[in-house]
Motif scaffolding. Structure first.
Motif, short mmCIF file in Angstrom:
data_model
loop_
_atom_site.label_atom_id
_atom_site.label_comp_id
_atom_site.label_asym_id
_atom_site.label_seq_id
_atom_site.Cartn_x
_atom_site.Cartn_y
_atom_site.Cartn_z
N LYS A 113 0.68 -12.55 -77.29
CA LYS A 113 0.95 -11.43 -76.28
C LYS A 113 1.17 -10.16 -77.33
CE LYS A 113 4.23 -10.08 -72.44
NZ LYS A 113 4.22 -8.86 -73.03
N MET A 114 1.85 -10.17 -78.12
CA MET A 114 2.24 -9.07 -79.06
C MET A 114 0.98 -8.44 -79.26
SD MET A 114 4.46 -8.97 -82.57
CE MET A 114 3.28 -9.82 -83.51
N LEU A 159 -0.82 -19.98 -72.00
CA LEU A 159 -1.58 -19.83 -73.23
C LEU A 159 -3.11 -19.76 -72.95
CD1 LEU A 159 -2.03 -20.49 -76.19
CD2 LEU A 159 -2.18 -22.77 -75.63
N THR A 160 -3.28 -20.27 -71.68
CA THR A 160 -4.96 -20.23 -71.32
C THR A 160 -5.13 -18.74 -71.17
OG1 THR A 160 -4.94 -22.49 -70.79
CG2 THR A 160 -6.60 -21.11 -70.02
N ARG A 161 -4.19 -18.41 -70.05
CA ARG A 161 -4.29 -16.71 -69.75
C ARG A 161 -4.30 -15.99 -70.81
NH1 ARG A 161 -0.06 -17.02 -66.53
NH2 ARG A 161 1.25 -15.66 -67.45
N LYS A 162 -3.28 -16.02 -71.83
CA LYS A 162 -3.31 -15.06 -72.90
C LYS A 162 -4.62 -15.33 -73.94
CE LYS A 162 1.46 -15.04 -73.05
NZ LYS A 162 1.82 -13.78 -72.40
N PRO A 181 -11.42 -22.34 -70.81
CA PRO A 181 -12.07 -21.68 -69.84
C PRO A 181 -13.51 -21.18 -70.31
CG PRO A 181 -9.90 -21.01 -69.74
CD PRO A 181 -10.16 -21.77 -71.22
N HIS A 182 -14.55 -21.42 -69.11
CA HIS A 182 -15.89 -20.89 -69.32
C HIS A 182 -15.83 -19.17 -69.53
CE1 HIS A 182 -17.28 -24.70 -68.85
NE2 HIS A 182 -16.69 -25.07 -67.49
N GLY A 183 -14.96 -18.55 -68.94
CA GLY A 183 -14.94 -17.00 -69.33
C GLY A 183 -14.70 -16.62 -70.59
#
Length: 385
Positions: A113-114, A159-162, A181-183
């Protein structure tokens, strides 16, 4: 090209720390590359592995681990203070140093995140040194009750989102890469490995089997002991040497019983290649293993490897029946049978050992780091266009 590696500290003897330092040292020797190691908990602790003087080290001087001396309320308050201060110091360092590339690992969401929040523009690379599915579930305690399970699932979602905010995630093998994630832009680059440079190979006449790994749940030590009980009955003149860090109490067998079965438990050895060379066979019984540095290390000394086909590292390193045996996961009896077949045939040990030496060369620094340099150049070219 300016590259910054961000990690809490490099004081622990572990695989990720070793690989990251090896890569920094290699890159620092390349013409036109400047490397900076950024930590915040290193303090006066010595580096676990030698760091090239060409690598610039900056410690942001915040000791989050010291907060555990406080009660939960005070700890939360101080953690928020420390986090804000860390972010401010990191942003200032990035503004002053202006790196082209910043790299961290999937272990620490706060660092991810940092880096993502930093106003300075640079390429962001995330390294996956453990399979995605095991980042928060490698401890059985995470699934003992619904609270810890929910927390583990929540942490994985965060974690996945970051991770999706980074320009690329580099996995150690394809099985881990497809779990993300595929993206998310993913690449596969294996670890670089310290290979045998002694000019010698192992002693195939030595009746010694070697295990190298920390004495923790992940390494499947109870299964190793079950295997050895079977093997020892057939070959009571063979010895098992175990080398690792951690609490020897994780080896669930009394000292007297170990001695009766020719099991010798040691702490980790800085001269581990000498220990490989004194052995004839290498075994790995991990429940999961994102890569397994010790396998190609041992193979480079001429040791055939017997390992469980656990998720997910061994299958990407061992060619079953050629340079070792890949055993159906947790099939203790089959593992013992294959280990005994190696014990019973010097010719088999020799042939597999020679194949193992050739196989291990895939992980030499020169072969792996050219892939990293190509990735760096590609990402920087994309950013400029």
């Amino acid at each position: 090209m300016k590259i910054a590696y961000v990690y809490p500290q490099f004081a622990r003897l572990a695989g990720t720390e070793r690989v990251l330092i090896d890569k920094m040292n290699y890159l620092a020797d390349q013409k036109g590359v400047e490397v900076m190691m950024v930590t915040y908990e290193q303090g006066t602790h010595p580096f676990a592995y030698p760091l090239s003087p060409k690598v610039k080290h900056v410690d942001l001087d915040l000791r989050f681990y010291q907060l555990y001396q406080y009660n939960s309320i005070v700890r939360l308050f101080k953690w928020c203070q420390y986090s804000k201060l860390l972010k401010r110091r990191f942003n200032q360092l990035m503004e002053e140093s202006m790196p082209d590339i910043v790299i961290t690992t999937t272990y620490h969401c706060n660092i991810m995140k940092m880096i993502d929040d930093c106003p300075t523009r640079f390429v962001k690379i995330l390294e996956s040194h453990i399979d995605k599915r095991f980042i928060h579930s490698n401890d059985p305690a995470n699934y003992r009750n619904w609270r810890t399970r929910l927390r583990s699932l929540y942490d994985m979602k965060v974690l996945t989102r970051k991770a999706c905010k980074f320009d690329v995630l580099v996995a150690l093998h394809s099985k881990d890469a497809v779990d993300w994630p595929h993206g998310l832009n993913t690449r596969v680059i294996p670890n670089i490995v310290h290979l045998n440079d002694t000019g010698r190979i192992c002693n195939y006449n030595s009746k010694r089997v070697i295990f190298v790994g920390r004495y923790i749940y992940q390494k499947g030590i109870p299964d190793l002991l079950r295997i050895w009980r079977i093997v020892h009955k057939r070959h009571p003149d063979w010895h098992l040497d175990m080398y690792g860090d951690g609490d020897v109490q994780e080896v669930p067998c009394s000292e007297e019983a170990r001695l009766q079965m020719n099991i010798h438990v040691h702490q980790s050895d800085v001269n581990i290649f000498e220990r490989y060379l004194e052995s004839s066979i290498f075994v790995l019984t991990s429940l999961f293993e994102p890569f397994g540095l010790v396998m190609p290390e041992a193979m480079s000394c001429g040791l055939p490897v017997v390992a469980f086909d656990c998720p997910s590292g061994p299958a990407s390193i061992i060619t079953d029946g050629v340079d070792g045996f890949l055993i159906k996961d947790r099939d203790v009896n089959l593992f013992a049978d294959k280990l005994c077949s190696l014990m019973e045939s010097s010719d088999l040990r020799h042939s597999m050992g020679k194949a193992a030496i050739l196989s291990s060369q895939r992980y030499s620094a020169d072969r792996i780091m050219i892939q990293w340099m190509n990735l760096f150049n590609e990402l920087l070219a994309s950013r400029s266009s």
